[in-house]
Design a protein around this motif. Structure first.
Motif, PDB file in Angstrom:
ATOM      1  N   GLY A  74      27.864  17.754  48.138  1.00 20.52           N
ATOM      2  CA  GLY A  74      26.481  17.412  47.845  1.00 20.52           C
ATOM      3  C   GLY A  74      26.175  15.935  47.940  1.00 20.52           C
ATOM      4  O   GLY A  74      25.021  15.525  47.800  1.00 20.52           O
ATOM      5  N   THR A  75      27.205  15.100  48.169  1.00 19.51           N
ATOM      6  CA  THR A  75      26.991  13.660  48.300  1.00 19.51           C
ATOM      7  C   THR A  75      27.208  13.235  49.749  1.00 19.51           C
ATOM      8  O   THR A  75      27.834  13.942  50.544  1.00 19.51           O
ATOM      9  CB  THR A  75      27.952  12.854  47.407  1.00 19.51           C
ATOM     10  N   GLU A  76      26.697  12.061  50.071  1.00 20.54           N
ATOM     11  CA  GLU A  76      26.897  11.466  51.394  1.00 20.54           C
ATOM     12  C   GLU A  76      27.561  10.105  51.253  1.00 20.54           C
ATOM     13  O   GLU A  76      27.215   9.320  50.358  1.00 20.54           O
ATOM     14  CB  GLU A  76      25.573  11.314  52.130  1.00 20.54           C
ATOM     15  N   SER A  90      32.551  15.317  50.742  1.00 25.12           N
ATOM     16  CA  SER A  90      31.327  14.579  51.034  1.00 25.12           C
ATOM     17  C   SER A  90      30.946  14.737  52.500  1.00 25.12           C
ATOM     18  O   SER A  90      31.789  15.029  53.349  1.00 25.12           O
ATOM     19  CB  SER A  90      31.512  13.085  50.736  1.00 25.12           C
ATOM     20  N   THR A  91      29.679  14.513  52.799  1.00 26.44           N
ATOM     21  CA  THR A  91      29.230  14.383  54.179  1.00 26.44           C
ATOM     22  C   THR A  91      29.325  12.909  54.554  1.00 26.44           C
ATOM     23  O   THR A  91      28.766  12.052  53.853  1.00 26.44           O
ATOM     24  CB  THR A  91      27.779  14.855  54.338  1.00 26.44           C
ATOM     25  N   THR A 133      20.132   8.037  52.246  1.00 22.84           N
ATOM     26  CA  THR A 133      19.281   9.135  51.780  1.00 22.84           C
ATOM     27  C   THR A 133      19.437   9.268  50.270  1.00 22.84           C
ATOM     28  O   THR A 133      20.222   8.542  49.637  1.00 22.84           O
ATOM     29  CB  THR A 133      19.668  10.476  52.449  1.00 22.84           C
ATOM     30  N   ASP A 134      18.732  10.228  49.705  1.00 22.44           N
ATOM     31  CA  ASP A 134      18.851  10.420  48.257  1.00 22.44           C
ATOM     32  C   ASP A 134      20.188  11.032  47.867  1.00 22.44           C
ATOM     33  O   ASP A 134      20.505  11.141  46.678  1.00 22.44           O
ATOM     34  CB  ASP A 134      17.702  11.281  47.722  1.00 22.44           C
ATOM     35  N   LYS A 135      20.991  11.434  48.866  1.00 23.62           N
ATOM     36  CA  LYS A 135      22.323  11.971  48.596  1.00 23.62           C
ATOM     37  C   LYS A 135      23.430  10.924  48.731  1.00 23.62           C
ATOM     38  O   LYS A 135      24.590  11.196  48.415  1.00 23.62           O
ATOM     39  CB  LYS A 135      22.615  13.133  49.538  1.00 23.62           C
ATOM     40  N   THR A 136      23.068   9.736  49.209  1.00 23.64           N
ATOM     41  CA  THR A 136      24.075   8.684  49.409  1.00 23.64           C
ATOM     42  C   THR A 136      24.565   8.158  48.070  1.00 23.64           C
ATOM     43  O   THR A 136      23.761   7.768  47.219  1.00 23.64           O
ATOM     44  CB  THR A 136      23.491   7.523  50.237  1.00 23.64           C
ATOM     45  N   THR A 137      25.878   8.136  47.902  1.00 26.92           N
ATOM     46  CA  THR A 137      26.449   7.588  46.666  1.00 26.92           C
ATOM     47  C   THR A 137      27.361   6.393  46.928  1.00 26.92           C
ATOM     48  O   THR A 137      27.570   5.568  46.037  1.00 26.92           O
ATOM     49  CB  THR A 137      27.265   8.659  45.909  1.00 26.92           C
TER      50      THR A 137
END
Length: 360
Positions: free
Chosen positions: A93-95, A115-116, A137-141
């Motif tokens: 769910g994270t990038e 991760s992606t 993006t909002d998934k980038t950690t």
């Protein structure tokens, strides 16, 4: 099974006894004498478990670089601390974001964690800050940036690094991989320390494998905010640093003038190699590391150049996994090794540019 195994630089050539290994960016002069003595002396204490917190090593690093030892965590090579970061802040769910030609281990560890992994296009073999920011993006950690970069050698100026940090959302952790920091000879470069100290969302990793000549000991470290270091210590395997490696690291940092001597040699030798290869007709990308990226224009030409080097017992690094099959990465070795490389490649280019003579 989607992960392509990491392949290190080759060390041997079939049928060749004297090999000049310039494929892994190892220090030109090996480990400092004090580190060699520490490794030898450590054999007597091998039966004992090491200090799991490596307090002495962290204090030595802190003292050498002017850092708080409590905000340092050490790893079995910097690879391990990067892996722990991804375990903590990545996952399904994270990038994870990196530059187009960033160090491949980020993608390997990110994929392993679920991760992606996304790659932002580069400009002139250099991480492009606008491209990186546009890819968030909002998934980038996590955003990984090697600076200087491996395998290209290019450097993002500190002002651009600051612009990257300022443009990232506060929750995104910026990871500055400064494995080659000791080779950089620029007054405005600090490896990322100022960004780490300025907030709670930037970390910097370093290694003993390059200028300190301890690649075989596997020793790296990370400096970051206290809260992140606390998380890292919860993930860190017990006794992940062996006692001999720790002692060697402490001793290496105490060797008077070692880093300055090695950096000065690298700066001079790298410039000579780049100039000689350029004169021979090979494009050399600007580098701030202990290596150069030699661009032969085509995959076939690079393979032929690699074969010519191997015929002389010299191993460079082919970069097929990075989609840079037209390039060779060549470590800066001793003066003698550098001369052998440039002589070999100058001869290769002269032969390649000589028109074939028709039979009479």
């Amino acid at each position: 099974m989607a992960i392509a195994p990491y392949v290190g630089g080759a060390s041997t050539i079939a049928g060749v006894s004297r090999v000049i290994k310039l494929s892994s960016n190892e220090g030109a002069f090996g480990p400092p004498p004090a580190a060699q003595k520490a490794i030898h002396d450590g054999a007597e204490k091998m039966a004992r478990y090491p200090d799991g917190s490596v307090q002495g090593l962290r204090e030595a690093i802190g003292g050498h670089f002017g850092l708080d030892p409590a905000r340092i965590v050490c790893g079995n090579g910097s690879d391990e601390v990067l892996s722990m970061l991804i375990q903590a802040y990545g996952g399904p769910g994270t990038e994870i974001l990196m530059s187009q030609y960033g160090f491949s281990i980020y993608e390997i560890f990110g994929t392993l964690a679920g991760s992606t992994v996304r790659k932002a296009p580069e400009t002139d073999m250099t991480a492009d800050i606008d491209s990186l920011l546009a890819a968030v993006t909002d998934k980038t950690t996590l955003v990984f940036l090697a600076n200087p970069n491996n395998p290209t050698g290019t450097l993002v100026p500190m002002a651009e690094l600051q612009r990257l940090r300022d443009g990232l959302p506060p929750h995104v952790l910026l990871v500055i991989d400064a494995a080659y920091a000791e080779y950089v000879d620029r007054p405005d470069y600090d490896g990322g320390l100022s960004l780490v100290d300025a907030g709670e969302n930037t970390v910097m990793s370093r290694t003993f494998s390059k200028i300190w000549g301890l690649g075989g000991a596997r020793l790296g470290w990370l400096y970051g905010p206290a809260a992140i270091i606390d998380v890292m210590n919860r993930l860190r395997p017990p006794f992940n640093i062996n006692a001999t490696a720790s002692a060697a690291g402490i001793a290496a940092l105490s060797e008077p003038g070692w880093a300055a001597m090695s950096r000065d040699h690298n700066t001079r030798a790298r410039a000579r190699v780049a100039a000689a290869l350029t004169e021979a007709g090979i494009r050399v990308w600007p580098s701030e590391g202990n290596f150069v990226l030699a661009d032969f224009g085509t995959d076939d030409q690079a393979r032929a150049a690699d074969a010519a080097l191997k015929a002389e017992g010299i191993i460079a690094r082919m970069l097929v996994p990075y989609s840079l099959a037209h390039c060779l990465r060549i470590t800066i070795g001793t003066d003698e090794e550098c001369q052998l490389v440039t002589d070999c490649l100058a001869g290769f280019m002269a032969r390649a540019n000589t028109p074939a003579t028709a039979d009479a």
